[in-house]
Design an enzyme around this catalytic site. Structure first.
Site, mmCIF file in Angstrom:
data_model
loop_
_atom_site.group_PDB
_atom_site.id
_atom_site.type_symbol
_atom_site.label_atom_id
_atom_site.label_comp_id
_atom_site.label_asym_id
_atom_site.label_seq_id
_atom_site.Cartn_x
_atom_site.Cartn_y
_atom_site.Cartn_z
ATOM 1 C CE LYS A 59 -2.649 -0.970 3.827
ATOM 2 N NZ LYS A 59 -1.734 -2.837 4.221
ATOM 3 C CG ASN A 64 -0.917 -5.613 2.160
ATOM 4 O OD1 ASN A 64 0.582 -6.308 2.606
ATOM 5 N ND2 ASN A 64 -1.565 -5.746 3.807
ATOM 6 C CD GLU A 87 -4.745 -8.241 6.836
ATOM 7 O OE1 GLU A 87 -4.554 -7.810 6.865
ATOM 8 O OE2 GLU A 87 -4.157 -9.087 7.069
ATOM 9 C CG HIS A 117 -4.533 -9.573 10.780
ATOM 10 N ND1 HIS A 117 -5.020 -8.263 10.784
ATOM 11 C CD2 HIS A 117 -3.435 -9.221 10.119
ATOM 12 C CE1 HIS A 117 -3.777 -7.365 11.561
ATOM 13 N NE2 HIS A 117 -3.774 -7.987 10.220
ATOM 14 C CE LYS A 126 2.427 -7.772 4.808
ATOM 15 N NZ LYS A 126 1.265 -7.792 5.426
ATOM 16 C CE LYS A 131 0.800 -12.643 5.948
ATOM 17 N NZ LYS A 131 0.414 -12.045 6.904
#
Length: 376
Positions: free
Chosen positions: A28, A208, A258, A308, A177, A175
């Site tokens: 983002k 995201n 989430e 989450h 991004k 995990k």
């Protein structure tokens, strides 16, 4: 032994700002929709009863909304003073109606979440049980994966080092991004991590919400070769039909949920068959009362569960899910608590202490910016 009624004597509400060691960026930020995150704002609720029992709960907000949560909680908390703290569902309904004009999602219920969590913590402490045992656990440990080491502000070398550290600490999966404007760079980072950790270690990616439908399908097909546990939030959080189409088209499971802020919003995901793994956040959807309702719906739909953030709460709840779940490991919140959760052999272990098994640290008190006591 006869039950002796108790009453809520007071609720202390406070808000604190947890500074992050470095500014955090996910996709983002790189798409220009948000600025790097530098802090997390918490709403803390501490409930005291006439019989001397106490319960602690928290909610949180990233980037915006923290002051609003605190303000709303101050407005409505007084309606439960004098009530029996064991009647949690009744009290949740009473709190909802106290703030009915602002709805039943978002800030309105995130403010209630801290109080709701504190009530469950109190009830489990009264019983002398860990919260998971009070609710009815299926297991005493849960598979865990690390997220806090895989953000896009970190170089790939830093991500690899953090992955190594996480695995050494007994965390089971990694995990990272994705969702960069340059999809080739996403693939390069995923390949580097997969090569580094090997094919046997569970690997997940999280976009995201930054892909559109064609990009998500194209990237999802490119990512198939890495044998991922899931692709998280490939599309806008509220695009239930887009997620459903993607879930049908790809072999890799789709995970999302989430960012949703009510059980009703998650029901739409479930009804549309939008995901294979649902990722609710108890503080975001209104607390444990709401989370338990959602778990029942998710299990009935045959979904996997991976809550989450907020592992101090979600570990107990995931331990109660009939299907083998995952819990997300974030070390950001460690300074807030005196205790640490144990990770070993790829799993996170439910503490044997009563309630949530956490106490707020002196550092948490030092970061507190406002505090008010409601009731005697």
């Amino acid at each position: 032994m006869d039950y002796t009624p108790d009453t809520i004597r007071s609720i202390e509400l406070s808000t604190l700002r947890l500074p992050l060691p470095v500014p955090i960026s996910d996709a983002k930020v790189f798409t220009g929709r948000q600025k790097p995150m530098t802090e997390v704002v918490f709403l803390i609720a501490e409930i005291a009863t006439a019989q001397g029992f106490t319960g602690h709960g928290f909610s949180y907000s990233k980037r915006g909304g923290g002051p609003a949560q605190y303000a709303h909680a101050k407005e409505v908390a007084g309606v439960v003073i004098g009530e029996d703290p064991n009647d949690i569902d009744k009290l949740y309904t009473k709190l909802l109606w106290a703030g009915a004009s602002v709805g039943r999602s978002g800030v309105a219920t995130q403010a209630l979440a801290a109080i709701d969590v504190a009530l469950y913590d109190l009830k489990a402490k009264r019983a002398g049980l860990p919260l998971s045992k009070l609710l009815g656990a299926h297991r005493d440990s849960v598979r865990t994966y690390n997220t806090s080491g895989g953000f896009l502000n970190a170089s790939i070398d830093e991500v690899l080092d953090r992955a190594t550290q996480s695995l050494r600490e007994g965390i089971g999966g990694i995990k990272i991004k994705v969702g960069l404007p340059d999809g080739a760079e996403d693939l390069r980072r995923v390949r580097a991590v997969r090569d580094h950790i090997g094919t046997e270690v569970p690997l997940m990616v999280d976009a995201n919400q930054q892909w559109d439908r064609p990009t998500a399908l194209r990237m999802g097909r490119r990512l198939e070769e890495f044998d991922l546990v899931w692709i998280e939030e490939p599309l806008d959080a509220y695009d239930a039909h887009g997620h459903a189409e993607l879930a049908r088209a790809l072999d890799t499971p789709i995970a999302t949920g989430e960012m949703l802020t009510s059980v009703a919003e998650h029901e739409r995901l479930i009804a549309a068959h939008s995901c294979d793994i649902i990722q609710p956040d108890a503080p975001r959807i209104g607390g444990i009362t709401q989370f338990l309702r959602l778990m029942m719906l998710a299990d009935r739909a045959g979904l996997g569960l991976a809550p989450h953030f907020a592992m101090q709460i979600h570990l107990h709840l995931a331990a109660c899910y009939p299907r083998e779940p995952w819990v997300e490991h974030f070390d950001w919140l460690d300074p807030l608590f005196d205790e640490r959760l144990e990770t070993r052999d790829g799993r996170m272990f439910v503490p044997d202490r009563p309630g949530l098994g956490i106490t707020f640290s002196g550092q948490a008190r030092a970061w507190t910016t406002e505090r008010v006591t409601i009731g005697a």
